[in-house]
Design an enzyme around this catalytic site. Structure first.
Site: not given
Length: 303
Positions: A141-142
């Protein structure tokens, strides 16, 4: 560990005793389980060599033979190289492992996006004069940090994809969660699907995809009413750890999307370690990723 080297565009390997009487055909099909399309291209190209001569794919190999395969042909990349000061944790001719910082995506999400981890890795390779294929094997995830594996040629990408699917690449995550877990270890095996009320959120759903998360609780007293846990996944669903821990009442610290009451710059999740057997050298690879923004997210942790 096998004796291998890169010579120009060729990957060379000295045939070990355990491969004696194998054919090149069986090496690709049964040992590496390589995709038929890639194997067909190599056969048609007639550039696989044994002891410097065009190979017979169905003849037995012998101890000490030198097998040469053109894994390292340059090709035009569609990834825009961007300098991002990416920390490379491990690298050889076939793959590399990068330590992803928070706040960037693993790969571009549009043609205009040139600040993903993949762009940074492409710059690293370009700076070394390596104009090859590059592919991320998994993603984070970012706002999750830690180790991400990249393949540096198509055969490595295909084989690493298979190893990941067969759960032969072991990934360990560290997470800080709210509250004290009752058990020292456990498994969450609830399926995960999309949340129809939110465009990016996922949720536990009986009609969702199979998802299995194993966790272990570590000794940790730096913050009251929190637990430090390590997680390993049997599946790789979007937001899997975040959804599963939230579903049992222990959301990740700072994960506002999944119910955390603590505001931080990001959720406290870090891909700490990857372990696998190298597909071409058979070396055991164990790579640990330092915490990139400790102590602001993971204070006083020494593991």
């Amino acid at each position: 560990m096998l004796k291998t080297k890169k010579i120009g565009q060729q990957f060379t390997i000295d045939i070990p005793k355990q491969w004696e009487t194998r054919t090149i055909e069986s090496l690709f099909k049964d040992h590496w389980k390589a995709p038929k399309k890639l194997v067909h291209e190599l056969r048609m190209d007639k550039s696989v060599l044994v002891n410097g001569q065009e190979a017979n794919w169905t003849s037995p190999l012998h101890l000490g033979d030198t097998l040469s395969i053109p894994f390292f042909k340059p090709e035009v990349s569609t990834v825009q190289p961007t300098y991002l000061d990416i920390a490379i944790l491990y690298e050889d001719d076939h793959l590399l492992i990068a330590n992803k910082p928070a706040g960037i995506d693993t790969h571009p999400n549009s043609e205009e996006d040139d600040h993903s981890l993949l762009n940074g890795v492409a710059f690293h390779l370009q700076s070394k004069g390596e104009l090859y294929y590059i592919k991320h094997i998994h993603r984070l995830d970012r706002d999750t940090t830690g180790a991400v594996i990249f393949a540096k040629h198509r055969m490595a990408g295909a084989i690493l994809d298979r190893l990941l699917e067969e759960r032969k690449i072991k990934r360990t995550y560290m997470a800080l969660v709210e509250g004290k877990l009752k058990n020292s270890s456990g498994t969450i095996s609830d399926p995960i699907g999309r949340d129809r009320h939110h465009p990016t959120r996922r949720r536990v759903s009986p009609t969702g995809q199979t998802a299995v998360t194993h966790y272990n609780v570590h000794v940790y007293e730096a913050k009251k009413d929190t637990s430090l846990i390590s997680c390993q996944l049997d599946t790789g669903r979007t937001h899997q750890i975040r959804v599963h821990l939230s579903s049992i009442g222990h959301p990740l610290i700072g994960d506002i999307l999944y119910g955390s009451s603590v505001k931080l710059s990001r959720q406290a999740l870090h891909a700490y370690k990857v372990e696998f057997t190298h597909p071409f050298t058979e070396e055991k690879i164990l790579c640990k990723a330092p915490f990139t923004d400790s102590p602001s997210i993971f204070p006083d942790i020494n593991i």
